[in-house]
Design a protein around this motif. Sequence first.
Motif, PDB file in Angstrom:
ATOM      1  N   VAL A   1      90.358  41.763  77.759  1.00 26.09           N
ATOM      2  CA  VAL A   1      91.378  40.706  77.648  1.00 26.09           C
ATOM      3  C   VAL A   1      92.552  41.034  78.581  1.00 26.09           C
ATOM      4  CG1 VAL A   1      92.935  39.490  76.093  1.00 26.09           C
ATOM      5  CG2 VAL A   1      90.673  40.196  75.287  1.00 26.09           C
TER       6      VAL A   1
ATOM      7  N   LYS B   1      94.999  38.915  79.595  1.00 29.27           N
ATOM      8  CA  LYS B   1      96.179  38.036  79.470  1.00 29.27           C
ATOM      9  C   LYS B   1      97.467  38.832  79.652  1.00 29.27           C
ATOM     10  CE  LYS B   1      96.527  38.440  74.434  1.00 29.27           C
ATOM     11  NZ  LYS B   1      96.052  37.933  73.143  1.00 29.27           N
TER      12      LYS B   1
ATOM     13  N   SER C   1      94.863  45.443  74.593  1.00 29.47           N
ATOM     14  CA  SER C   1      95.877  46.504  74.635  1.00 29.47           C
ATOM     15  C   SER C   1      95.300  47.915  74.593  1.00 29.47           C
ATOM     16  CB  SER C   1      96.918  46.288  73.539  1.00 29.47           C
ATOM     17  OG  SER C   1      96.302  46.000  72.317  1.00 29.47           O
TER      18      SER C   1
HETATM   19  C1  LIG Z   1      95.038  38.900  72.856  1.00 28.85           C
HETATM   20  C2  LIG Z   1      93.725  38.613  72.238  1.00 28.85           C
HETATM   21  C3  LIG Z   1      92.783  39.637  72.044  1.00 28.85           C
HETATM   22  C4  LIG Z   1      93.026  41.083  72.425  1.00 28.85           C
HETATM   23  O1  LIG Z   1      93.928  41.673  71.552  1.00 28.85           O
HETATM   24  P1  LIG Z   1      94.225  43.250  71.631  1.00 28.85           P
HETATM   25  O2  LIG Z   1      94.719  43.570  70.284  1.00 28.85           O
HETATM   26  O3  LIG Z   1      95.222  43.451  72.705  1.00 28.85           O
HETATM   27  O4  LIG Z   1      92.929  43.912  71.938  1.00 28.85           O
HETATM   28  C5  LIG Z   1      91.560  39.292  71.485  1.00 28.85           C
HETATM   29  N1  LIG Z   1      91.282  38.026  71.121  1.00 28.85           N
HETATM   30  C6  LIG Z   1      92.151  37.033  71.292  1.00 28.85           C
HETATM   31  C7  LIG Z   1      91.766  35.661  70.876  1.00 28.85           C
HETATM   32  C8  LIG Z   1      93.403  37.295  71.844  1.00 28.85           C
HETATM   33  O5  LIG Z   1      94.276  36.273  71.995  1.00 28.85           O
END
Ligand SMILES: *Cc1c(COP(=O)(O)O)cnc(C)c1O
Length: 229
Positions: free
Chosen positions: A33, A35, A218
């Motif tokens: 991820v 983002k 993260s």
């Molecule tokens: C941000 C996000 C993740 C990743 O989250 P982390 O805790 O940083 O691993 C996974 N799924 C969705 C839908 C997210 O928005």
Amino acid sequence: MGLLDNLESTKTEIREAAERSGRSLDEVRLAVVSKTWPAEVVAKLTSHHGLFAENKVQEAIEKIPLLPSRLEWHLIGHLQSNKVRRALPLFALIQSVDSLDLAEDINRIGAELGLFPKVFLQVNVAGEARKHGFSPEALRDAFPRLLALPRLEIQGLMTIPPYEEEPEASRGHFRALRLFRDEMRESFGISLDELSMGMSHDFTVAIEEGATMVRVGSAIFGDRKAAHA
Ligand SMILES: *Cc1c(COP(=O)(O)O)cnc(C)c1O
């Protein structure tokens, strides 16, 4: 630790969780991820990993063209109908189909663009009021109409359970998604092989409960609050 070390240790944890639960490693895919992280940060991983996920269409429009075109991208955030036309060419799969209206829009625009969009249906397993996704009951009701959408390739289910401090506390939510999937299989004769569940702090529990895809940000990139620092 650097990003590559984090990626490798995440993959090791995935492998160990798969082994512990008697599953083979190739049953579990990792969607990294990315983002909030700019393309130059994501680029450090792209020769080592091919599947990435973003939660906002606008951010993806800006970022994806800056990275190698062989990468596979998934959308994991809420998709507004007015962005479907821009999202479909960018994403190999939309994991966050959370309403019948959105599914119908994706079907229609997919047809216009000559695409057969691959999707997961997002299930709000705990019925949280402020969270996107079908409640299990709503999805059960909508399923016949979803299955009738000819362009939509429904491959599985995705969930974001309520945040639990203790990963073990999420196990029941992950199990609920798997059992719900099994029920839909029985009722509608669709395989729904993919279960996208588990994030940085609880993906090993999700794998033990049958996840075929985990979405990890993260644990690999670090705290997103540092992304723009
Ligand atoms: C941000 C996000 C993740 C990743 O989250 P982390 O805790 O940083 O691993 C996974 N799924 C969705 C839908 C997210 O928005």
